[in-house]
Design a protein around this motif. Sequence first.
Motif, mmCIF file in Angstrom:
data_model
loop_
_atom_site.group_PDB
_atom_site.id
_atom_site.type_symbol
_atom_site.label_atom_id
_atom_site.label_comp_id
_atom_site.label_asym_id
_atom_site.label_seq_id
_atom_site.Cartn_x
_atom_site.Cartn_y
_atom_site.Cartn_z
ATOM 1 N N THR A 19 52.439 37.404 44.627
ATOM 2 C CA THR A 19 51.616 36.353 45.235
ATOM 3 C C THR A 19 51.855 35.028 44.527
ATOM 4 O O THR A 19 52.216 34.998 43.354
ATOM 5 N N GLN A 20 51.642 33.929 45.251
ATOM 6 C CA GLN A 20 51.765 32.592 44.681
ATOM 7 C C GLN A 20 50.388 32.015 44.330
ATOM 8 O O GLN A 20 50.296 30.971 43.682
ATOM 9 N N ASP A 21 49.339 32.692 44.755
ATOM 10 C CA ASP A 21 47.965 32.241 44.509
ATOM 11 C C ASP A 21 47.528 32.650 43.102
ATOM 12 O O ASP A 21 47.495 33.836 42.771
ATOM 13 N N LYS A 22 47.163 31.670 42.263
ATOM 14 C CA LYS A 22 46.826 31.947 40.864
ATOM 15 C C LYS A 22 45.558 32.786 40.719
ATOM 16 O O LYS A 22 45.455 33.625 39.818
ATOM 17 N N THR A 23 44.586 32.546 41.600
ATOM 18 C CA THR A 23 43.335 33.318 41.542
ATOM 19 C C THR A 23 43.594 34.782 41.893
ATOM 20 O O THR A 23 43.113 35.696 41.212
ATOM 21 N N ASP A 85 54.866 39.008 35.062
ATOM 22 C CA ASP A 85 55.206 37.900 35.970
ATOM 23 C C ASP A 85 53.981 37.295 36.643
ATOM 24 O O ASP A 85 53.994 36.121 37.028
ATOM 25 N N LEU A 86 52.918 38.081 36.811
ATOM 26 C CA LEU A 86 51.684 37.542 37.388
ATOM 27 C C LEU A 86 51.001 36.556 36.448
ATOM 28 O O LEU A 86 50.171 35.743 36.879
ATOM 29 N N LEU A 87 51.372 36.613 35.157
ATOM 30 C CA LEU A 87 50.770 35.742 34.149
ATOM 31 C C LEU A 87 51.565 34.466 33.890
ATOM 32 O O LEU A 87 51.051 33.523 33.284
ATOM 33 N N VAL A 88 52.823 34.431 34.331
ATOM 34 C CA VAL A 88 53.688 33.281 34.034
ATOM 35 C C VAL A 88 54.026 32.496 35.297
ATOM 36 O O VAL A 88 53.940 33.013 36.409
#
Length: 312
Positions: A19-23, A85-88
């Motif tokens: 996903t590209q959404d940070k939330t 990768d979800l964190l960076v």
Amino acid sequence: MVSMESKNNVTEFILRGLTQDKTVAKVCVSLFLVFYATIILGNLLIIITIKTSEQLDSPMYFFLSYLSFVDISYSTVTAPKLIYDLLVEKKTISFVGCIAQMFVGHFIGCTEIFLLTVMAYDRCIAICKPLHYTNTVNKHVCGCLVAASWVGGFVHSLVQTLLAVQLPFCGPNEIDHYFCDVHPLVKLACTDTYIIGVSVAANSGVVSLSCFVVLVVSYGVILVSLRTRSSEGRLKAFYTCTSHITVVGLFFGPCIFIYMRPSTTTSADKMVSVFYTIITPMLNPFIYTFRNEEVKNAMKKLWSRKVKRSEK
């Protein structure tokens, strides 16, 4: 690998991720950490229980322990990288790392397909020919079947990888996925990939179709043989087979959707991939222990031994 990399302009790939959404990404990190921990702990518990219990000495549990090991390995190919990768912000993977991830993923994934097929054959012999079961599926045969599953997975993965690495990658280098897989990778090649795409689909199709035929035949034979059994015998066989059929459906369904088609990608591929790389390995320990009194009793004994040791 180095020579193959030097022939291309691409030295690394950018993964678009889940996903590209940070939330959404923050929520996913928490979820997948729980899922991955559950996979490791649940499958390790099954392995330890089977290895330490004298009651779980049958071929069925021998294969189940290897399935749990394969599930841990398979999820480890993608889950840690996905969580990181979800964190960076920038999600990159080197050319060699990408090829390695694809090779290991297909190697372990295909091994699981073969292992599930072997487990169906084991249930078929156990239910249809119980008097010959111990002689037919002895320890030597079990070892050979597991080894054959690993060899089959290796050959399949080697073919898939060799088909992909011969392609030229001149850029773009953005993979629309959260891990390196054959279809998204082939899509980036700067050449006509029709023949390669068909070859990749055919390789996956042969494995999936042949295993599916063995599974259907095995359970067809089981259903026919159950007609002559008592209601109690039918019920016990039904519970045993239901667990396996559930796991087969959860794993085979998504894999057939992804791989038994030409080299195209769809918007649903990421979510389907999450299902067979993370969700199914997490659910397998629960599926195999839910109605299995032998495993549950062995786990209780293992726990009571641990409690007694801690009290001393």
